[in-house]
Design a protein around this motif. Sequence first.
Motif, PDB file in Angstrom:
ATOM      1  N   HIS A  62      41.768   2.500  37.472  1.00 17.53           N
ATOM      2  CA  HIS A  62      41.203   3.419  36.897  1.00 17.53           C
ATOM      3  C   HIS A  62      40.259   2.565  36.012  1.00 17.53           C
ATOM      4  O   HIS A  62      40.471   1.581  35.597  1.00 17.53           O
ATOM      5  CB  HIS A  62      41.446   4.072  35.994  1.00 17.53           C
ATOM      6  CG  HIS A  62      42.744   5.111  36.735  1.00 17.53           C
ATOM      7  ND1 HIS A  62      41.941   5.975  37.513  1.00 17.53           N
ATOM      8  CD2 HIS A  62      43.953   4.850  36.675  1.00 17.53           C
ATOM      9  CE1 HIS A  62      43.324   6.731  38.293  1.00 17.53           C
ATOM     10  NE2 HIS A  62      44.149   5.841  37.420  1.00 17.53           N
ATOM     11  N   ASP A  63      38.811   2.867  35.902  1.00 15.96           N
ATOM     12  CA  ASP A  63      38.025   1.953  35.043  1.00 15.96           C
ATOM     13  C   ASP A  63      37.922   1.758  33.542  1.00 15.96           C
ATOM     14  O   ASP A  63      38.104   0.684  33.285  1.00 15.96           O
ATOM     15  CB  ASP A  63      36.418   2.446  34.633  1.00 15.96           C
ATOM     16  CG  ASP A  63      35.943   1.916  36.723  1.00 15.96           C
ATOM     17  OD1 ASP A  63      36.244   1.780  37.126  1.00 15.96           O
ATOM     18  OD2 ASP A  63      35.031   3.265  36.783  1.00 15.96           O
ATOM     19  N   SER A  64      38.797   2.870  33.014  1.00 14.87           N
ATOM     20  CA  SER A  64      39.562   2.388  31.243  1.00 14.87           C
ATOM     21  C   SER A  64      40.406   3.482  31.619  1.00 14.87           C
ATOM     22  O   SER A  64      40.654   4.663  32.047  1.00 14.87           O
ATOM     23  CB  SER A  64      38.385   3.522  30.467  1.00 14.87           C
ATOM     24  OG  SER A  64      38.229   4.913  31.077  1.00 14.87           O
ATOM     25  N   LEU A  65      41.612   3.069  30.406  1.00 12.73           N
ATOM     26  CA  LEU A  65      42.819   4.026  29.864  1.00 12.73           C
ATOM     27  C   LEU A  65      42.461   4.225  28.291  1.00 12.73           C
ATOM     28  O   LEU A  65      41.722   3.951  27.530  1.00 12.73           O
ATOM     29  CB  LEU A  65      44.394   3.236  29.787  1.00 12.73           C
ATOM     30  CG  LEU A  65      44.009   2.434  31.688  1.00 12.73           C
ATOM     31  CD1 LEU A  65      45.254   1.841  31.509  1.00 12.73           C
ATOM     32  CD2 LEU A  65      44.399   4.149  32.610  1.00 12.73           C
ATOM     33  N   THR A  66      42.715   5.866  28.059  1.00 12.34           N
ATOM     34  CA  THR A  66      43.734   5.725  26.415  1.00 12.34           C
ATOM     35  C   THR A  66      44.648   5.870  26.531  1.00 12.34           C
ATOM     36  O   THR A  66      45.139   6.278  27.286  1.00 12.34           O
ATOM     37  CB  THR A  66      42.976   7.368  26.174  1.00 12.34           C
ATOM     38  OG1 THR A  66      41.869   7.612  26.359  1.00 12.34           O
ATOM     39  CG2 THR A  66      43.296   7.779  24.676  1.00 12.34           C
ATOM     40  N   LEU A  67      44.886   4.440  25.369  1.00 13.08           N
ATOM     41  CA  LEU A  67      46.497   4.682  25.253  1.00 13.08           C
ATOM     42  C   LEU A  67      46.737   5.360  23.815  1.00 13.08           C
ATOM     43  O   LEU A  67      45.671   5.392  22.669  1.00 13.08           O
ATOM     44  CB  LEU A  67      46.631   2.891  25.032  1.00 13.08           C
ATOM     45  CG  LEU A  67      46.129   2.255  25.777  1.00 13.08           C
ATOM     46  CD1 LEU A  67      46.306   0.529  25.075  1.00 13.08           C
ATOM     47  CD2 LEU A  67      46.725   2.844  27.248  1.00 13.08           C
TER      48      LEU A  67
END
Length: 388
Positions: free
Chosen positions: A24-29
Amino acid sequence: MHVALTGATGFLGLRLVRELLERHDSLTLLAHAGSGGALRRITRFFELTGAPAALITELPKRLRVVETDLSRPRIGLSSADFQRLADELDVIWHSAGNINLDDDLVKLRRVNVEGTRNVLALAAAGGRKPMVHHISTAFVAGARRDGVAYEDELDDALGFENAYERSKYEAEIMVREWSRTHGRPVVVLRPSILVSDLPPHPELPEHPLQFVDQIFRTVLCRLDMAGVGIAEGHRPVMRMTGSPHGHLNLLPVDHAASVMVRLASRQPSGCVDTYHVVHDHDVPVPVIVALLERLAPMRLELVEHRPYDLTPLEAAADLYPGFTPYLSHRRRFDDTRVRTLLGASLSGVHVDLDYLIAGVAAVEQPCPRAPFGPSHLDGDPLVPLEMR
């Protein structure tokens, strides 16, 4: 695709971040509010484990940190922020949890049960109906010490070895009920005991077996403070309840994260898909005993029952009773479903004494102020008797 992850700075969570960033290009942590520095700790992990410099440079752009409190309604967010977050997400990975085997059941439920309830509420509120990947444990099998634990089994008929197992069982029951009520698929991933041969480092979270070093340092310090010394060159005998025929499933954490992400990419069945993420070979209890003997100047003797006439050494060492029952386990975790989907899924790593020693190698440290368990509260900094 918008993906969120809880427990991102924990022992497993860090590896999940690495695996998920490959897809995935980005993650929300969803990080624990007030802890601060989640991005810094993840960056440091990537640096210490040899990640490419280009990837490390990209982390601030690819990782978004949202401070939350999983134990509170709406995960500690305002109504507007909660709904905004829920409507953004396509996938939620729930990895955060209290894994302190000997913690109070009330504390364990606050994170493991109520935290799961609030993550499920986030998933239910989302307009995109995000897919939920719930990290459980193979030890929801409870106090069954022999035979085979199957992936579809989930009951409390034999009770549990400790409060941690019970809390994770209750969380899984809730996940199944949520899936039925909402008609939503969920993937439940049940890892065994996760380990690593990465040497201990003060900027990295401990793994679940590293507590043995802390326990024995605490034992020796307590004996010293009580004036009960161990003569140099002398190895006193300490009796521990366990079976020489027992075995434990220990799985390298990097392989576990890889298998979990591969399983998550499969088409869900539409209900709850449960997978045992385990090693293809168990570790004999005598190897665990040898590990303990390498960490402390004593010889361990396995006995069938807890001695009634405890020596001062044995009394001082009785610090982590939630783990001791596992030294009598002879059961096996069936992973037929995983093997059917992914093949043999061999880790390629033989977990032996040398491997375990590398990951828990003792270093000279002052006496702990309190007995410790492994501690990763929501993947945040280590503190006594708190968990990720």
